[in-house]
Structure formats: structure tokens, C-alpha cells
Design an enzyme around this catalytic site. Structure first.
Site, short mmCIF file in Angstrom:
data_model
loop_
_atom_site.label_atom_id
_atom_site.label_comp_id
_atom_site.label_asym_id
_atom_site.label_seq_id
_atom_site.Cartn_x
_atom_site.Cartn_y
_atom_site.Cartn_z
N GLY A 13 0.74 -1.09 -0.14
CA GLY A 13 0.03 0.03 -0.16
C GLY A 13 0.91 1.31 0.08
N SER A 14 2.03 1.13 -0.46
CA SER A 14 2.74 2.37 -0.53
C SER A 14 2.44 3.63 -1.27
CB SER A 14 4.28 2.21 -0.72
OG SER A 14 4.55 1.87 -1.99
N MET A 94 -3.57 -7.01 -7.36
CA MET A 94 -3.01 -8.21 -8.10
C MET A 94 -3.93 -9.11 -8.62
SD MET A 94 -0.03 -6.65 -8.20
CE MET A 94 0.85 -8.09 -8.79
N HIS A 113 1.21 0.45 -13.25
CA HIS A 113 2.23 -0.51 -13.71
C HIS A 113 3.63 -0.42 -13.58
CE1 HIS A 113 2.74 -4.35 -15.58
NE2 HIS A 113 3.60 -3.74 -16.27
C1 GAR Z 1 3.76 -1.27 -7.28
O1 GAR Z 1 4.94 -1.27 -7.94
C2 GAR Z 1 2.66 -1.39 -8.54
O2 GAR Z 1 3.18 -0.73 -9.72
C3 GAR Z 1 2.84 -2.81 -8.76
O3 GAR Z 1 2.55 -3.30 -7.40
C4 GAR Z 1 3.29 -2.48 -6.59
C5 GAR Z 1 2.34 -2.06 -5.50
O4 GAR Z 1 3.29 -1.64 -4.41
N1 GAR Z 1 1.38 -3.12 -9.56
C6 GAR Z 1 1.19 -4.17 -10.44
O5 GAR Z 1 2.49 -4.94 -10.51
C7 GAR Z 1 0.17 -4.31 -11.33
N2 GAR Z 1 0.23 -5.52 -11.91
P1 GAR Z 1 2.46 -0.99 -3.01
O6 GAR Z 1 1.48 -1.88 -2.56
O7 GAR Z 1 3.32 -0.34 -2.13
O8 GAR Z 1 1.47 0.28 -3.50
#
Ligand code: GAR
Length: 198
Positions: A13-14, A94, A113
């Protein structure tokens, strides 16, 4: 009518936090984050609700894996609609959202993405970029369509992959780029820039 934003995420969730911080400091334009939902009951993203005073809940997607069950999708649509969102942000969500979900919100769904699309769609995009030996990587915010990671690009941010850079170093660069790009895009959309492709 306020520009209500609902965030969906599956993990850390950053990026949701970057949006919440931007809102708190007055840098999210007319956007108002109204709720957070996760398909993972233990996801850290849900702990942000209490911290920022927002409703944050796990919603059962109805099945394991990358897709919703039909009932799971209907539950998400129903629960999200309560908040009358003008925008739904997939921030580390995801799970593949299919056409009925996108249509239920008039196409007002964006995804973050971790690559410069159309390069490296799918999973572990940073790993794909490293393996391909590219020197410029980045992140993309795009409108969500039925085709995975292929909707119209709204904006992107790039960073260098220097020879010998470690994976943690590059993850740090990716995160910094994402935390900058996503709030900026949401801010601009709240002011009417760019519309869904339908
Ligand atoms: C992020 O890097 C985002 O781009 C990626 O998941 C991470 C979530 O980080 N998204 C995907 O890969 C979607 N296919 P977070 O939970 O710290 O925001």
C-alpha cells in the site's frame, strides 16, 4: 460533486499512502479519497484506513488466483458504488478486473503498472526489464480496459538502470517514480484532464 476516489490494493500500500499523503498536504486537486478495499485480508494497505481516517475493508474476491468469481466481482461493484466514485485506482491490485467491472464504473478505472508500457506487461516487470538489459525503466498509469496492461496510457515516469545497480536500489527508484507519478495523475484527472476511453 466532489471527485470521489476509491483505491484497491493487495499488499504494502505504499502507493495508496502516497495518495493519502498528497491529499493530506493539499496536493491531490479536487480528489477526495473515500475508501480503500483489498482482496487480501492481511494486507498492510488496510492499516492505512485507521491512520488516515478512511474506511478500509477486505472484500472477498470469491476465488484464489488472478480473477474474481462472478459473485466476488458483483460484491466489489456493489460495495464500491456506495461511495459514488468518479475514479477507481488500482494501486498494486494483483487481480484482473474484467469488462463488467470496468463498464459498471463507466470506464473510470486506472492502473499503476511498474514498467514503461507497452514494454514488460504482466508480472515482475522490473525483473523483466533487468533481464532484458534495458537502461531506462519506469512506471505507467493507464486506463484499464479488458486487455491486460494495454489500456490507453495517461502518463509515465522513467528512471535509469545503471550497470551494476542492485535490485533493491532499482526497487527504490521504481517506488520513488511511482509515488511521484500516481498522485500527480490523480490530481490532474480530478481537474478534468483526460477521460476514459469509452
Ligand atoms: C507497485 O509497484 C505497482 O506498480 C505494482 O505493485 C506495486 C504495489 O506496491 N502493480 C502491479 O504490479 C500491477 N500489475 P504498493 O502496494 O506498495 O503500492
Amino acid at each position: 460533486m466532489s471527485f470521489n476516489v476509491v483505491i484497491l490494493g493487495s499488499g504494502r500500500g505504499s502507493n495508496a499512502q502516497a495518495l493519502l499523503e498528497a491529499e493530506r498536504s493539499g496536493n491531490l486537486g479536487d480528489a477526495r479519497i473515500v475508501a480503500l478495499f483489498s482482496d487480501q485480508a492481511e494486507a498492510r494497505i488496510l492499516s492505512l484506513g485507521e491512520k488516515y481516517g478512511k474506511p478500509a475493508r477486505y472484500l472477498d474476491p470469491g476465488r484464489k488466483g488472478a480473477r474474481f468469481s462472478r459473485e466476488g466481482e458483483a460484491l466489489y461493484v456493489k460495495e464500491i458504488k456506495v461511495y459514488e466514485p468518479r475514479l477507481i485506482v488500482l494501486a498494486g491490485f494483483m487481480r484482473i478486473v474484467a469488462e463488467p467491472f470496468i463498464k459498471a464504473f463507466g470506464g473510470r478505472v486506472i492502473n499503476l503498472h511498474p514498467s514503461l508500457l507497452p514494454a514488460f506487461p504482466g508480472l515482475d516487470s522490473l525483473g523483466q526489464a533487468i533481464a532484458a538489459g534495458v537502461r531506462i525503466a519506469g512506471c505507467t498509469v493507464h486506463w484499464v480496459t479488458a486487455e491486460l496492461d494495454a489500456g490507453p496510457i495517461i502518463d509515465q515516469q522513467a528512471f535509469r538502470i545503471d550497470p551494476g545497480a542492485s535490485r533493491p536500489e532499482l526497487e527504490g527508484k521504481l517506488r520513488a517514480a511511482e509515488h511521484n507519478l500516481l498522485p500527480e495523475v490523480v490530481c490532474r484527472l480530478s481537474k478534468g484532464e483526460s477521460s476514459p476511453p469509452f
